[in-house]
Design a protein around this motif. Structure first.
Motif, mmCIF file in Angstrom:
data_model
loop_
_atom_site.group_PDB
_atom_site.id
_atom_site.type_symbol
_atom_site.label_atom_id
_atom_site.label_comp_id
_atom_site.label_asym_id
_atom_site.label_seq_id
_atom_site.Cartn_x
_atom_site.Cartn_y
_atom_site.Cartn_z
ATOM 1 N N ALA A 396 -65.251 -15.458 -8.959
ATOM 2 C CA ALA A 396 -65.185 -16.608 -8.038
ATOM 3 C C ALA A 396 -63.740 -17.006 -7.787
ATOM 4 O O ALA A 396 -63.006 -17.301 -8.730
ATOM 5 C CB ALA A 396 -65.964 -17.781 -8.623
ATOM 6 N N PRO A 397 -63.280 -17.027 -6.520
ATOM 7 C CA PRO A 397 -61.908 -17.478 -6.242
ATOM 8 C C PRO A 397 -61.781 -18.978 -6.470
ATOM 9 O O PRO A 397 -62.781 -19.700 -6.579
ATOM 10 C CB PRO A 397 -61.724 -17.113 -4.763
ATOM 11 C CG PRO A 397 -63.101 -17.089 -4.207
ATOM 12 C CD PRO A 397 -64.013 -16.648 -5.313
ATOM 13 N N GLY A 398 -60.558 -19.447 -6.536
ATOM 14 C CA GLY A 398 -60.327 -20.865 -6.803
ATOM 15 C C GLY A 398 -60.986 -21.782 -5.793
ATOM 16 O O GLY A 398 -61.437 -22.879 -6.132
ATOM 17 N N SER A 399 -61.079 -21.328 -4.527
ATOM 18 C CA SER A 399 -61.645 -22.181 -3.481
ATOM 19 C C SER A 399 -63.134 -22.413 -3.648
ATOM 20 O O SER A 399 -63.664 -23.410 -3.154
ATOM 21 C CB SER A 399 -61.382 -21.550 -2.112
ATOM 22 O OG SER A 399 -61.931 -20.246 -2.050
ATOM 23 N N SER A 400 -63.840 -21.505 -4.326
ATOM 24 C CA SER A 400 -65.291 -21.658 -4.485
ATOM 25 C C SER A 400 -65.730 -21.624 -5.945
ATOM 26 O O SER A 400 -66.912 -21.486 -6.227
ATOM 27 C CB SER A 400 -66.018 -20.550 -3.715
ATOM 28 O OG SER A 400 -65.623 -19.270 -4.164
ATOM 29 N N GLN A 401 -64.776 -21.765 -6.878
ATOM 30 C CA GLN A 401 -65.149 -21.738 -8.291
ATOM 31 C C GLN A 401 -65.982 -22.964 -8.663
ATOM 32 O O GLN A 401 -66.861 -22.874 -9.532
ATOM 33 C CB GLN A 401 -63.906 -21.650 -9.168
ATOM 34 C CG GLN A 401 -64.206 -21.183 -10.593
ATOM 35 C CD GLN A 401 -62.952 -20.864 -11.376
ATOM 36 O OE1 GLN A 401 -62.365 -21.754 -11.971
ATOM 37 N NE2 GLN A 401 -62.539 -19.605 -11.360
ATOM 38 N N ASP A 402 -65.745 -24.089 -8.002
ATOM 39 C CA ASP A 402 -66.564 -25.269 -8.273
ATOM 40 C C ASP A 402 -68.013 -25.025 -7.866
ATOM 41 O O ASP A 402 -68.945 -25.520 -8.517
ATOM 42 C CB ASP A 402 -66.022 -26.487 -7.530
ATOM 43 C CG ASP A 402 -64.713 -26.993 -8.133
ATOM 44 O OD1 ASP A 402 -64.445 -26.666 -9.302
ATOM 45 O OD2 ASP A 402 -63.964 -27.690 -7.431
ATOM 46 N N ASP A 403 -68.229 -24.281 -6.783
ATOM 47 C CA ASP A 403 -69.585 -24.009 -6.319
ATOM 48 C C ASP A 403 -70.286 -22.989 -7.209
ATOM 49 O O ASP A 403 -71.518 -22.967 -7.252
ATOM 50 C CB ASP A 403 -69.553 -23.491 -4.881
ATOM 51 C CG ASP A 403 -68.931 -24.501 -3.935
ATOM 52 O OD1 ASP A 403 -69.616 -25.473 -3.581
ATOM 53 O OD2 ASP A 403 -67.767 -24.321 -3.559
ATOM 54 N N ALA A 404 -69.532 -22.130 -7.898
ATOM 55 C CA ALA A 404 -70.116 -21.114 -8.780
ATOM 56 C C ALA A 404 -70.117 -21.556 -10.236
ATOM 57 O O ALA A 404 -70.484 -20.772 -11.116
ATOM 58 C CB ALA A 404 -69.337 -19.804 -8.637
ATOM 59 N N ASN A 405 -69.722 -22.780 -10.491
ATOM 60 C CA ASN A 405 -69.539 -23.261 -11.863
ATOM 61 C C ASN A 405 -70.806 -23.138 -12.697
ATOM 62 O O ASN A 405 -71.924 -23.340 -12.210
ATOM 63 C CB ASN A 405 -69.102 -24.725 -11.829
ATOM 64 C CG ASN A 405 -68.455 -25.158 -13.121
ATOM 65 O OD1 ASN A 405 -68.120 -24.342 -13.971
ATOM 66 N ND2 ASN A 405 -68.272 -26.459 -13.275
ATOM 67 N N VAL A 406 -70.659 -22.776 -13.974
ATOM 68 C CA VAL A 406 -71.746 -22.726 -14.948
ATOM 69 C C VAL A 406 -71.302 -23.482 -16.196
ATOM 70 O O VAL A 406 -70.131 -23.830 -16.342
ATOM 71 C CB VAL A 406 -72.142 -21.279 -15.310
ATOM 72 C CG1 VAL A 406 -72.831 -20.588 -14.153
ATOM 73 C CG2 VAL A 406 -70.926 -20.482 -15.763
ATOM 74 N N LEU A 407 -72.235 -23.730 -17.111
ATOM 75 C CA LEU A 407 -71.933 -24.574 -18.265
ATOM 76 C C LEU A 407 -70.821 -23.991 -19.137
ATOM 77 O O LEU A 407 -69.949 -24.724 -19.606
ATOM 78 C CB LEU A 407 -73.201 -24.784 -19.096
ATOM 79 C CG LEU A 407 -74.237 -25.743 -18.491
ATOM 80 C CD1 LEU A 407 -75.478 -25.792 -19.353
ATOM 81 C CD2 LEU A 407 -73.654 -27.130 -18.327
ATOM 82 N N ALA A 408 -70.851 -22.690 -19.387
ATOM 83 C CA ALA A 408 -69.822 -22.097 -20.242
ATOM 84 C C ALA A 408 -68.441 -22.216 -19.605
ATOM 85 O O ALA A 408 -67.448 -22.494 -20.297
ATOM 86 C CB ALA A 408 -70.156 -20.625 -20.517
ATOM 87 N N LEU A 409 -68.372 -22.025 -18.291
ATOM 88 C CA LEU A 409 -67.092 -22.176 -17.599
ATOM 89 C C LEU A 409 -66.657 -23.642 -17.588
ATOM 90 O O LEU A 409 -65.476 -23.944 -17.788
ATOM 91 C CB LEU A 409 -67.204 -21.647 -16.170
ATOM 92 C CG LEU A 409 -65.964 -21.793 -15.288
ATOM 93 C CD1 LEU A 409 -64.774 -21.077 -15.896
ATOM 94 C CD2 LEU A 409 -66.238 -21.283 -13.872
ATOM 95 N N GLN A 410 -67.604 -24.550 -17.393
ATOM 96 C CA GLN A 410 -67.272 -25.969 -17.409
ATOM 97 C C GLN A 410 -66.796 -26.397 -18.791
ATOM 98 O O GLN A 410 -65.898 -27.245 -18.910
ATOM 99 C CB GLN A 410 -68.490 -26.800 -16.994
ATOM 100 C CG GLN A 410 -68.233 -28.287 -16.913
ATOM 101 C CD GLN A 410 -67.153 -28.644 -15.904
ATOM 102 O OE1 GLN A 410 -67.115 -28.099 -14.810
ATOM 103 N NE2 GLN A 410 -66.263 -29.559 -16.267
ATOM 104 N N LEU A 411 -67.374 -25.836 -19.835
ATOM 105 C CA LEU A 411 -66.921 -26.122 -21.202
ATOM 106 C C LEU A 411 -65.445 -25.746 -21.357
ATOM 107 O O LEU A 411 -64.646 -26.517 -21.891
ATOM 108 C CB LEU A 411 -67.786 -25.346 -22.189
ATOM 109 C CG LEU A 411 -67.637 -25.646 -23.692
ATOM 110 C CD1 LEU A 411 -68.923 -25.260 -24.418
ATOM 111 C CD2 LEU A 411 -66.481 -24.885 -24.322
ATOM 112 N N TYR A 412 -65.087 -24.561 -20.870
ATOM 113 C CA TYR A 412 -63.692 -24.099 -20.947
ATOM 114 C C TYR A 412 -62.771 -25.005 -20.141
ATOM 115 O O TYR A 412 -61.698 -25.409 -20.608
ATOM 116 C CB TYR A 412 -63.625 -22.663 -20.427
ATOM 117 C CG TYR A 412 -62.224 -22.149 -20.222
ATOM 118 C CD1 TYR A 412 -61.489 -21.616 -21.283
ATOM 119 C CD2 TYR A 412 -61.627 -22.184 -18.965
ATOM 120 C CE1 TYR A 412 -60.197 -21.138 -21.090
ATOM 121 C CE2 TYR A 412 -60.343 -21.710 -18.757
ATOM 122 C CZ TYR A 412 -59.634 -21.195 -19.824
ATOM 123 O OH TYR A 412 -58.357 -20.728 -19.630
#
Length: 452
Positions: A396-412
């Motif tokens: 996921a590029p920076g422009s759409s990483q919020d739209d692809a976000n998952v719990l493990a990534l949000q934890l990081y």
């Protein structure tokens, strides 16, 4: 009457009575067993039990330097923050689709490879992505989904298919210049400001296309010549290299026509006639066009098709799931194929003898017999999906990483980017709670299988 021992009957001393303290099956003493288990217990406590306990405690502390008691504030923030709620929704999407699709494909591959001559080689090819790390797979699919068809394989294929049925325009940048008789008609089209008359030549000058980008077969523009009872004209590139060279709105010797440009005669909003310009840009319309306005439709200026924005906000999560399925379908196939090898062939043959079709044999015999294996694969992939991080972070590029976000990534992101260890710990506890039911289901299923 005196009792006779077994030793007296056999002529040898009787064996000693059984000890009240039984040794283990292997004869290993408990102390030795504990010594051997101690390193594993220490590692388990240090790497699993302690981090879980610390995360649980930290989730009730504030993010401030002192880390005071915050109660359930961190958990409240988890369920009220828009970004974290998006991660929760995406995790649900992942759990529903990724394991299901990977298991279904694994089942299909396992069944079909039994009927293929080169089945082993096919299994090797399907399983090969499992040997690739998540990091490498993420980089591969970041390139596959590149927007530029010259680099991205997905868009190269998509553009090739699209262009087979819909050609792009040769003049995507063309537009009216200064003092042009044309004006915008909406939708990328241009139309003459005044109606045209039969017998009066029409000039439709355009600019914006570099001479070296003109299509092959282009000829020098032809000066429009009047014809009685007809509407004639020329559409051309009204530009000559060099300062002060050429006349605006008039065809010069070095200027090129627009071959294939579609011209429509429009009266009262309806097209009464249309024609394509010749290689020199000239065109001729019948008397029907008298009093009409000439329109250059938007199809003349359609931009080249650059494919699909696979990593845009709308498609980024499904695109990443495809990369996950590419990696893990081989894992599902191998496990299901091992279970399929243990299925009694007599049952399959009996079903065929009874008149069942291959689809009926697959649906009513093969799948029910493989249900335990399918459950193992599905549960394993569900646990794996809950922890997905690498692919989302890389693809996921920076422009759409919020739209692809998952719990493990949000934890990081909460722990290292936002400096909110309390919220990150709360997310980790939620992940643990989501995994526990799946693990309990798997344990109960294994116990039921053990009793059979």
């Amino acid at each position: 009457m005196t009792s006779v021992s077994a030793g007296d009957v056999a002529g040898r001393p009787a064996p000693p009575p059984p000890s009240s303290k039984r040794k283990s099956v292997t004869g290993t003493r408990k102390t030795v067993a504990v010594l051997f288990l101690l390193p594993a217990v220490v590692l388990l406590g240090a790497l699993v039990v302690y981090p879980i306990g610390y995360s649980l405690v930290r989730s009730f502390l504030s993010d401030s330097a002192g880390g005071g008691f915050a109660g359930f504030d961190n958990y409240t923030e988890v369920f009220s923050d828009d970004g974290i709620r998006t991660a929760l929704k995406n995790n649900v999407f992942w759990i529903v689709f990724a394991p299901t699709v990977a298991t279904a494909l694994g089942l299909v591959f396992a069944v079909l490879t039994e009927r293929v001559r080169w089945g082993t080689a096919f299994k090797l090819v399907i399983f090969m992505p499992m040997a690739i790390s998540m990091l490498a797979a993420g980089i591969i699919f970041r390139l596959v989904y590149d927007q530029d068809p010259e680099r991205g394989v997905a868009n190269a294929v998509w553009v090739g298919v699209h262009d087979t049925f819909a050609d792009a325009s040769a003049f995507p940048k063309a537009h009216p210049g200064r003092e042009s008789p044309l004006q915008s008609a909406g939708g990328g089209a241009f139309i003459t400001k005044e109606p045209v008359r039969a017998g009066v030549p029409v000039a439709l000058p355009l600019v914006g296309v570099a001479p070296d980008l003109m299509p092959g077969g282009t000829k020098a523009a032809k000066v429009p010549v009047a014809e009685p009872g007809k509407v004639t004209g020329t559409t051309w590139q009204d530009f000559t290299r060099g300062k002060g060279v050429g006349k605006l709105g008039e065809v010069d010797a070095s200027e090129l026509g627009y071959p294939g440009m579609r011209i429509e005669a429009v009266k009262d909003g309806k097209v009464v006639e249309s024609v394509k310009a010749a290689d020199d840009g000239s065109f001729t319309l019948s008397a029907k066009a008298d009093g009409a306005q000439l329109r250059l439709p938007g199809s003349n200026f359609r931009e080249p098709y650059n494919g699909v924005d696979w990593l845009g906000p709308n498609l980024v999560t499904p695109s990443i799931i495809v990369s996950y399925v590419w990696m893990w379908a081989g894992f599902a196939m191998v496990l299901i194929a091992a279970g399929l090898a243990a299925v009694p062939r007599e049952l399959l043959e009996a079903a065929r003898v009874d008149g069942a079709s291959e689809w009926q044999v697959f649906r009513k015999v093969t799948v029910p017999l493989l249900a335990p294996v399918l459950a193992v694969v599905l549960v394993t992939l569900m646990i794996n999906v809950l922890k997905i991080f690498d692919l989302v972070f890389i693809i996921a590029p920076g422009s759409s990483q919020d739209d692809a976000n998952v719990l493990a990534l949000q934890l990081y992101r909460s722990a290292f980017n936002d400096g909110r260890p309390g919220v990150a710990s709360a997310i980790s506890v939620i992940l643990l709670l989501l995994v526990i039911p799946v693990m309990l289901f798997n344990i109960r299923r294994l116990r039921r299988e053990g009793r059979r």
